[in-house]
Structure formats: C-alpha cells, structure tokens
Design a protein around this motif. Structure first.
Motif, PDB file in Angstrom:
ATOM      1  N   HIS A  51      -5.275  -3.814  -0.959  1.00 33.81           N
ATOM      2  CA  HIS A  51      -4.436  -3.340  -0.039  1.00 33.81           C
ATOM      3  C   HIS A  51      -4.905  -1.867   0.678  1.00 33.81           C
ATOM      4  O   HIS A  51      -4.378  -1.441   1.636  1.00 33.81           O
ATOM      5  CB  HIS A  51      -3.266  -3.105  -0.754  1.00 33.81           C
ATOM      6  CG  HIS A  51      -2.223  -4.369  -1.158  1.00 33.81           C
ATOM      7  ND1 HIS A  51      -2.166  -5.373  -0.102  1.00 33.81           N
ATOM      8  CD2 HIS A  51      -2.010  -4.883  -2.262  1.00 33.81           C
ATOM      9  CE1 HIS A  51      -1.523  -6.514  -0.957  1.00 33.81           C
ATOM     10  NE2 HIS A  51      -1.600  -6.125  -2.189  1.00 33.81           N
ATOM     11  N   TYR A  87      -6.405  -2.671  -6.540  1.00 37.50           N
ATOM     12  CA  TYR A  87      -5.404  -2.484  -5.388  1.00 37.50           C
ATOM     13  C   TYR A  87      -5.839  -1.607  -4.220  1.00 37.50           C
ATOM     14  O   TYR A  87      -5.636  -2.296  -3.019  1.00 37.50           O
ATOM     15  CB  TYR A  87      -4.181  -1.449  -5.933  1.00 37.50           C
ATOM     16  CG  TYR A  87      -2.790  -1.497  -5.587  1.00 37.50           C
ATOM     17  CD1 TYR A  87      -1.840  -2.029  -6.358  1.00 37.50           C
ATOM     18  CD2 TYR A  87      -2.511  -0.892  -4.202  1.00 37.50           C
ATOM     19  CE1 TYR A  87      -0.545  -2.458  -5.910  1.00 37.50           C
ATOM     20  CE2 TYR A  87      -1.083  -1.179  -3.814  1.00 37.50           C
ATOM     21  CZ  TYR A  87      -0.241  -1.907  -4.647  1.00 37.50           C
ATOM     22  OH  TYR A  87       1.067  -2.318  -4.203  1.00 37.50           O
ATOM     23  N   LYS A  90      -3.134   4.604  -0.398  1.00 39.24           N
ATOM     24  CA  LYS A  90      -2.169   5.379   0.411  1.00 39.24           C
ATOM     25  C   LYS A  90      -2.388   6.826   0.491  1.00 39.24           C
ATOM     26  O   LYS A  90      -3.107   7.409  -0.457  1.00 39.24           O
ATOM     27  CB  LYS A  90      -0.957   5.386  -0.332  1.00 39.24           C
ATOM     28  CG  LYS A  90       0.291   6.067   0.107  1.00 39.24           C
ATOM     29  CD  LYS A  90       1.470   6.315  -0.671  1.00 39.24           C
ATOM     30  CE  LYS A  90       2.850   6.914   0.002  1.00 39.24           C
ATOM     31  NZ  LYS A  90       3.835   7.061  -0.915  1.00 39.24           N
ATOM     32  N   ARG A 104       0.839  -1.062  -0.041  1.00 38.54           N
ATOM     33  CA  ARG A 104       0.005   0.179  -0.024  1.00 38.54           C
ATOM     34  C   ARG A 104       1.068   1.381   0.180  1.00 38.54           C
ATOM     35  O   ARG A 104       0.728   2.201  -0.716  1.00 38.54           O
ATOM     36  CB  ARG A 104      -0.934  -0.039   1.346  1.00 38.54           C
ATOM     37  CG  ARG A 104      -1.982   1.137   1.149  1.00 38.54           C
ATOM     38  CD  ARG A 104      -2.729   1.134   2.476  1.00 38.54           C
ATOM     39  NE  ARG A 104      -2.052   1.968   3.559  1.00 38.54           N
ATOM     40  CZ  ARG A 104      -1.731   1.258   4.871  1.00 38.54           C
ATOM     41  NH1 ARG A 104      -2.469   0.167   5.012  1.00 38.54           N
ATOM     42  NH2 ARG A 104      -1.049   1.705   5.614  1.00 38.54           N
ATOM     43  N   GLY A 117       0.385   2.384  -3.611  1.00 34.96           N
ATOM     44  CA  GLY A 117      -1.339   2.466  -3.355  1.00 34.96           C
ATOM     45  C   GLY A 117      -1.613   3.780  -3.742  1.00 34.96           C
ATOM     46  O   GLY A 117      -3.001   4.284  -3.295  1.00 34.96           O
TER      47      GLY A 117
END
Length: 279
Positions: free
Chosen positions: A265, A261, A268, A154, A158
C-alpha cells in the motif's frame, strides 16, 4: 484484485457502513455515557464543536469492568494545553467514579484539521465510519462515503514503521512488572491486528472491528503469519505482561508487517503538525 464477494460491514452499495449507535450502548454503561456527555460542555465551553463515542461501548460489545470509555471531541479551534488538561481530568474523574469502565480516553481534534483533505482518509474516515455522535453537529455530513480501498489502508495504518522506534522506547522504559507491561501489550496487540487486517482489507472487501474476525481475514492471505496475528487478537482482549510478547511485536511481527504494508500500500506521509495520539 479485490474480492467482490459481499462482506460484513458494507451497505448495499459497497460503502463501509457506520458502526455503533446510542441504542446499542449496554445498560450498565449508559450512566457513564450520560455523565460524559453532560460534563463535556463544562470542560470545553464554547470551544466544543461536537463529540462522539467509539469502541466497544457504542457497538454494544463492552464488558463490565473490562472495557474503557472512548471519546472523540472536536473543538472549534485547535486543542490547546488547557483543553488537553481538561480532557485528562475528565477521563480520570469518569474512571474513578464508574467501576463499570476500565479507564477512559479522549481524543481531541480541531474541526478544520479533522475535515481537512489531509485527514480525509484517516481521522475523517474514523469519524464517519467508527464514531457515534453524542453532542453537536455530526461532521460525517461533510465527509465522503468510504470503500475498503488501498488508499484507505495506507492512510489509516501506513505509519507502523514510524511507530516502531517509539514502541521500543516505551518497552525499554517500562517498569519490569506485569502491571506495567499489560497496557503496552494490549495497545500494541490491537494496533498490530488492525494493521494486519487493513493490509488485506481491499482484497477481503469488507469491514469489521472485531479483532478475532480481523485476524481470520488476514489469515486467508498470509497463513504463515496467521498464528501470530490470532494470538495478538486474543491478547488485545486479554493482555498478558510477558516481555517476550513485546519483543516479538517490536522485533519480528511489527517490522515484517511494516515492510509488507509498504510493499502493498505504500507509506503514509506524516501530517505536519498533527498532534500525536496513542503510542
């Protein structure tokens, strides 16, 4: 569940092993590395904390006339405009002087930011695992060991969803020539392959920087998208200027990968005040 099979890129305890070494630098590139190292102090003076190589040159896989010189420079304070101008001038001078490289690029970070908790699983990991020290104190000694985990995935990749609007702007603003589009294809291809790989990295349970190996690891878990990622791996090394490729990245593979993604995860959070690097 993570695959517990031993994979490449890990040490005996399951941590990601640091890749690259001064001893692996191919002969034709050693004068380039020496020149860069010798000139860094003149560019940054007492502000220079440490400097590192990363990419194909310290891994020993660089190709004469095809590979670029990648540097990470850590300063004692946050980079200023004069530092960025100095880095650009150094990159241009090295590229002009040494035909064995196809460009040079220098990342600049302040020491405190790079060692901060916020960067621990992004630039901290990058320095500790993917960078080869060439000057100053090796800051890897102040960082933890890293395993192929979801947090690392991440924090490193991310942010693809946030990048896609900028990518579309760059594609729309590029000149309508193969020469103008090839660098975009190269950069986006590499970024997408690395993102695809880190999507599956905790399950694959290993590390590699080879784009083709990354694509094959991804293919195990997402065979329906394997062909696209394998093609991107090839273009990461041999880019074309096909506008359809860029369109497929920004409108198909990229959005799908960003969504998957985020599902696997998470996303970000953008670090406040962090200087934007790359596209």
């Amino acid at each position: 569940m993570a695959d517990t099979t031993a994979r490449p890129g890990l040490d005996a305890r399951g941590f990601i092993a640091r890749e690259g070494s001064p001893d692996l630098v191919p002969g034709p590139f050693r004068p380039v590395v020496a020149a860069a190292r010798d000139r860094l102090a003149g560019v940054f003076g007492a502000r220079l904390d440490s400097a590192y190589l990363y990419g194909s040159i310290p891994r020993g896989t660089a190709r004469v006339g095809r590979s670029d010189l990648d540097l990470l420079v850590v300063l004692r304070e946050e980079p200023a405009d004069a530092d960025r101008a100095g880095a650009r001038a150094l990159d241009a001078a090295l590229d002009a002087e040494f035909p064995q490289i196809d460009g040079a690029g220098t990342l600049l970070f302040g020491r405190a930011r790079l060692l901060s908790e916020r960067e621990r699983y992004d630039m901290g990991w990058f320095l500790a695992c993917l960078c080869t020290p060439v000057l100053g104190e090796d800051l890897a000694a102040h960082l933890p060991r890293y395993r192929p985990c979801s947090l690392l995935s991440r924090e490193t990749n991310g942010d693809l969803a946030a990048r896609l609007p900028r990518w579309r702007e760059r594609v729309a603003g590029a000149d309508d020539t193969d020469e103008a589009r090839r660098p975009l294809v190269r950069f986006m291809s590499r970024h997408l392959v690395r993102t695809a790989f880190t999507l599956v990295m905790p399950r694959w349970n290993g590390w590699t920087s080879d784009l083709r190996e990354m694509a094959e690891a991804f293919a195990v878990y997402y065979p329906e998208r394997a062909g696209q990622v394998r093609d991107a791996a090839v273009r990461g090394y041999e880019p074309t200027g096909d506008p359809a490729v860029l369109g497929s990245y920004t409108d198909d593979l990229g959005p799908w990968l960003a969504e998957e993604y985020a599902r696997v995860h998470g996303v970000k959070a953008p670090p406040p005040g962090r200087p934007e690097q790359g596209l």
